[in-house]
Design a protein around this motif. Structure first.
Motif, PDB file in Angstrom:
ATOM      1  N   GLN A  68       3.703  -1.515  -2.491  1.00 21.65           N
ATOM      2  CA  GLN A  68       2.366  -1.892  -2.833  1.00 21.65           C
ATOM      3  C   GLN A  68       2.813  -3.242  -3.899  1.00 21.65           C
ATOM      4  N   ASN A  69       3.768  -3.316  -4.780  1.00 21.55           N
ATOM      5  CA  ASN A  69       3.734  -4.347  -5.534  1.00 21.55           C
ATOM      6  C   ASN A  69       4.267  -5.490  -4.848  1.00 21.55           C
ATOM      7  N   LEU A  71       3.333  -5.881  -1.877  1.00 19.73           N
ATOM      8  CA  LEU A  71       2.162  -6.784  -0.946  1.00 19.73           C
ATOM      9  C   LEU A  71       1.265  -7.244  -2.020  1.00 19.73           C
ATOM     10  N   THR A  72       1.072  -6.878  -3.297  1.00 19.03           N
ATOM     11  CA  THR A  72       0.381  -7.682  -4.221  1.00 19.03           C
ATOM     12  C   THR A  72       0.859  -9.044  -4.860  1.00 19.03           C
ATOM     13  N   GLU A  73       2.068  -9.212  -4.691  1.00 17.71           N
ATOM     14  CA  GLU A  73       2.713 -10.445  -5.057  1.00 17.71           C
ATOM     15  C   GLU A  73       2.548 -11.576  -4.170  1.00 17.71           C
ATOM     16  N   GLU A  75       0.025 -13.567  -1.480  1.00 17.29           N
ATOM     17  CA  GLU A  75      -1.446 -13.804  -0.989  1.00 17.29           C
ATOM     18  C   GLU A  75      -1.603 -13.339   0.221  1.00 17.29           C
ATOM     19  N   GLU A  76      -0.813 -13.589   1.386  1.00 18.55           N
ATOM     20  CA  GLU A  76      -0.969 -13.517   2.601  1.00 18.55           C
ATOM     21  C   GLU A  76      -1.052 -11.815   3.055  1.00 18.55           C
ATOM     22  N   ALA A  78      -2.047  -9.457   0.415  1.00 18.07           N
ATOM     23  CA  ALA A  78      -2.747  -8.899  -0.801  1.00 18.07           C
ATOM     24  C   ALA A  78      -3.713  -8.193  -0.314  1.00 18.07           C
ATOM     25  N   GLN A  79      -4.390  -8.265   0.986  1.00 19.62           N
ATOM     26  CA  GLN A  79      -5.489  -7.492   1.415  1.00 19.62           C
ATOM     27  C   GLN A  79      -5.094  -6.555   2.722  1.00 19.62           C
ATOM     28  N   ASP A  82      -3.016  -0.154   3.035  1.00 19.02           N
ATOM     29  CA  ASP A  82      -2.451   0.429   2.152  1.00 19.02           C
ATOM     30  C   ASP A  82      -1.868   1.578   2.748  1.00 19.02           C
TER      31      ASP A  82
END
Length: 260
Positions: A68-69, A71-73, A75-76, A78-79, A82
């Protein structure tokens, strides 16, 4: 365990694919689970080990865990879904797809052997992959007008990427309209190659089919009934349907090509 290291870019197309470098130093095309395309990743996974077993020219692939970390870092991403596990296939550089090479050029030849080329066609007919278009082959030039073909993108086996159990009973049983199959078939020298591949497909152990399906991650939301239906479909098509389909393909496509 292989881990994502750096994000490269989003790739074109509807499959939600992104180019990511992993800890093995290789770039991978990573397809993420997405709603509306629920069977895309299960399809990719089921197709991959079967393709490798048959010796198809297809990139190395695996199920990967994208933290998950990471993914959050990016921008493309981030959404992004999950869902923990995604499907990654190794990126092959310096290739062109079938739209970028004039496959109607009579000078163009494929360097793959008969087994690989026949396997591509039987594999697609067995798994009902009607999406073998020019964009789903990669051509790597080995000499002037000579290419090695690699097949990619099996998100739409079993008819599509959102199939339900009832759909598996309605899969095509006739010759596919595929210019790519016609292109590949031109370079198969021996008709017997089709039957050699068919024999191997029919001898794949049922236990192996069951194990492949069992390894679909739970997060990809394939029910127990759907898993059983996949195995049943593979068994039914290879025994009853595939032999007839290939006879039709040889009669309607392969032999006319060889005569021409």
């Amino acid at each position: 365990m292989m881990e994502p290291v750096s994000y490269r870019k989003k790739l074109e197309g509807k499959s939600n694919a992104h180019l990511i470098t992993f800890s093995d130093g290789k770039d991978y095309v990573v397809k993420f689970f997405q709603h509306g395309f629920e069977k895309s990743l299960p399809n990719e996974w089921v197709a991959y080990p079967l393709a490798r077993f048959l010796g198809l020219p297809t990139p190395f692939a695996r199920i990967v865990d994208i933290p998950q970390n990471f993914l959050t870092e990016v921008e493309e991403l981030a959404q992004m879904s999950d869902v923990r596990y995604q499907f990654a296939s190794r990126y092959i550089p310096n290739c062109r797809d079938g739209h970028e090479v004039d496959i109607t050029n009579k000078k163009v030849v494929l360097t793959n052997d008969d087994w690989q080329l026949a396997s591509i066609i039987l594999f697609d007919y067995w798994l009902a992959n009607t999406d073998r278009t020019r964009k789903n082959i990669l051509l790597k030039e080995t000499a002037a007008d000579s290419y090695h073909v690699t097949v990619i993108d099996h998100a739409e086996i079993f008819g599509n990427y959102f199939w339900l159990i009832d759909d598996l009973e309605k899969l095509p049983v006739d010759v596919f309209k595929s210019a790519t199959h016609q292109f590949i078939a031109k370079f198969i020298k021996q008709e017997q190659s089709f039957f050699d591949v068919l024999e191997v497909i029919q001898q794949i152990p049922v236990l192996l089919l069951e194990e492949i399906v069992e390894l679909i991650p739970e997060e990809w939301k394939v029910t127990r009934e759907e898993r059983k239906a996949i195995v049943s479909t593979l068994i039914k098509r290879r025994k009853r349907i595939l032999p007839e389909m290939i006879e039709k393909f040889i009669g309607k496509v392969y032999r006319p090509l060889k005569k021409g």
